[in-house]
Design a protein around this motif. Structure first.
Motif, short mmCIF file in Angstrom:
data_model
loop_
_atom_site.label_atom_id
_atom_site.label_comp_id
_atom_site.label_asym_id
_atom_site.label_seq_id
_atom_site.Cartn_x
_atom_site.Cartn_y
_atom_site.Cartn_z
N ARG A 287 0.83 -1.20 0.00
CA ARG A 287 0.00 0.00 0.00
C ARG A 287 0.87 1.25 0.00
NH1 ARG A 287 -2.88 -3.76 -0.72
NH2 ARG A 287 -4.76 -4.36 0.44
N GLN B 220 -1.27 -1.10 -4.17
CA GLN B 220 -2.38 -0.16 -4.27
C GLN B 220 -1.89 1.22 -3.85
OE1 GLN B 220 -5.96 -3.36 -3.22
NE2 GLN B 220 -5.76 -1.49 -2.00
N ASN C 147 -3.19 5.22 -3.16
CA ASN C 147 -4.27 6.18 -2.96
C ASN C 147 -3.71 7.47 -2.38
OD1 ASN C 147 -6.88 4.55 -3.52
ND2 ASN C 147 -5.70 3.20 -2.18
N LEU D 146 -6.47 2.28 4.77
CA LEU D 146 -5.85 2.22 3.43
C LEU D 146 -4.51 1.49 3.47
CD1 LEU D 146 -6.59 5.84 2.15
CD2 LEU D 146 -7.59 3.71 1.27
N SER E 116 -8.26 -2.99 2.86
CA SER E 116 -8.62 -2.06 1.78
C SER E 116 -8.44 -2.68 0.39
CB SER E 116 -7.77 -0.79 1.88
OG SER E 116 -6.38 -1.08 1.69
N ASP E 117 -8.40 -3.99 0.32
CA ASP E 117 -8.20 -4.69 -0.95
C ASP E 117 -9.15 -4.18 -2.02
OD1 ASP E 117 -6.97 -6.79 -2.56
OD2 ASP E 117 -8.92 -7.79 -2.43
N VAL F 175 -9.09 -1.16 -3.44
CA VAL F 175 -9.22 0.30 -3.46
C VAL F 175 -7.90 0.89 -3.92
CG1 VAL F 175 -9.70 2.37 -2.12
CG2 VAL F 175 -10.91 0.23 -1.59
N THR F 176 -7.88 1.47 -5.09
CA THR F 176 -6.63 2.06 -5.59
C THR F 176 -6.96 3.16 -6.60
OG1 THR F 176 -4.40 1.54 -6.41
CG2 THR F 176 -6.26 0.49 -7.55
N ARG G 276 -7.58 6.25 -5.85
CA ARG G 276 -8.64 7.10 -5.30
C ARG G 276 -8.06 8.24 -4.47
NH1 ARG G 276 -13.91 6.55 -7.18
NH2 ARG G 276 -14.38 4.35 -7.58
N VAL H 184 -15.08 11.00 -0.90
CA VAL H 184 -14.39 10.52 -2.10
C VAL H 184 -14.43 11.64 -3.13
CG1 VAL H 184 -14.34 8.82 -3.96
CG2 VAL H 184 -15.03 8.14 -1.65
#
Length: 303
Positions: A152, A195, A197, A239, A244-245, A247-248, A250, A261
């Protein structure tokens, strides 16, 4: 310590104070082992001191957590590389990178000199790129060796990067650049199990307490402290975790008890002539389209 980050190793830049310190403490509370990076510079980027990083490490260890200090300059290749090396030497792995380090040198554009531009772009934008580049190279090597990580990256932008901010041309440009870097990194690194973010936090820190001293003052009556840096950290912890798998790429605003968001640039009204416009035609078309478009949100500090 048990928690959603149990077994994970996180590196947090600028973790000697403010948001970075809050993130480090929150990560440890959820089971992570943390590399606490801080150069120990002043609020305008002057000087260096090992004190802030070591103080946070001592605080974490006193709470029963695991942490090691890193006092290198992450705006240099050697400093960023040594951040990764510190994590690998201490814990044998790196799972999360939280890019947070920064300082301000606010000036109106006509008074903003080249040194102030370079320094702020350097600590925020280059200070995101270099740790990310070294961590990404490590994770790519792990993936190619058959050990695909569950990694992450959390980058730190700002409302100034989303909307602009009067008197902060250098800072706003750097924070907007971080958003672009986040989107590219999310696309490029997904194949390696990474990922990426970004957050745009609002909290009381060294960078904001002078500008917003009255509105950001901590309450003295025991009420909820809306501007406490720790309010932002739960989102950062989530995150940072395997929870948080998926979610990228963002961007989240985080302030007090609010998470938003952010939608980013999207196509609006469009006109297509099917050929080349004359300048007058282009102007007329632009005027028509603007009447159909949503007005932009105001720049911070604009009247």
């Amino acid at each position: 310590m048990p928690g959603i980050c149990a077994g994970r190793v996180a590196a947090v830049t600028g973790a000697g104070r403010g948001l970075g310190r809050a993130h480090a403490l929150a990560l440890v509370a959820e089971g992570a082992r943390v590399v606490v990076n801080d150069l120990g510079a002043s609020a305008v980027g002057a000087g260096a001191s090992p004190g802030p990083a070591h103080q946070v490490v001592d605080e974490i260890r006193a709470l029963g957590g695991q942490a090691v200090p890193h006092t290198g300059d992450i705006t240099t290749t050697d400093g960023a590389a040594s951040l990764l090396a510190t994590a690998l030497d201490a814990y044998g792995r790196l799972d999360t990178l939280v890019n947070n380090a920064g300082f301000l040198r606010d000036r109106m554009l006509v008074n903003l000199d080249e040194d102030d531009w370079d320094a702020v772009i350097g600590v925020h934008l280059k200070g995101h790129f270099l740790p990310l580049r070294h961590a990404a190279a490590h994770w790519r090597a792990e993936a190619k060796a058959g050990r695909t990580p569950n990694a992450r990256v959390i980058n730190t932008s700002s409302g100034a990067g989303l909307l602009g901010s009067v008197g902060q041309g250098n800072y706003a440009a750097a924070k907007a650049g971080i958003l672009g870097l986040t989107l590219v990194a999310a696309a490029e690194l997904a194949r390696y199990g990474v990922q990426v973010n970004a957050i745009a936090p609002a909290a009381r820190t060294r960078m904001t307490e002078q500008t917003f001293a009255e509105t950001m003052a901590a309450p003295t009556d025991g009420a909820f402290d809306a501007m406490a840096p720790a309010n932002v950290s739960p989102l950062v912890v989530w995150l940072s975790s395997a929870a948080s798998d998926g979610v990228t790429g963002r961007v989240f605003e985080a302030e007090a008890g609010r998470i938003t968001v952010m939608q980013g640039w999207r196509p609006g009204p469009t006109a297509d002539k099917g050929g080349r416009w004359t300048p007058a035609e282009a102007g007329e078309a632009a005027r028509r389209l603007l009447t159909k478009a949503e007005p932009p949100l105001p720049v911070y500090g604009a009247r």
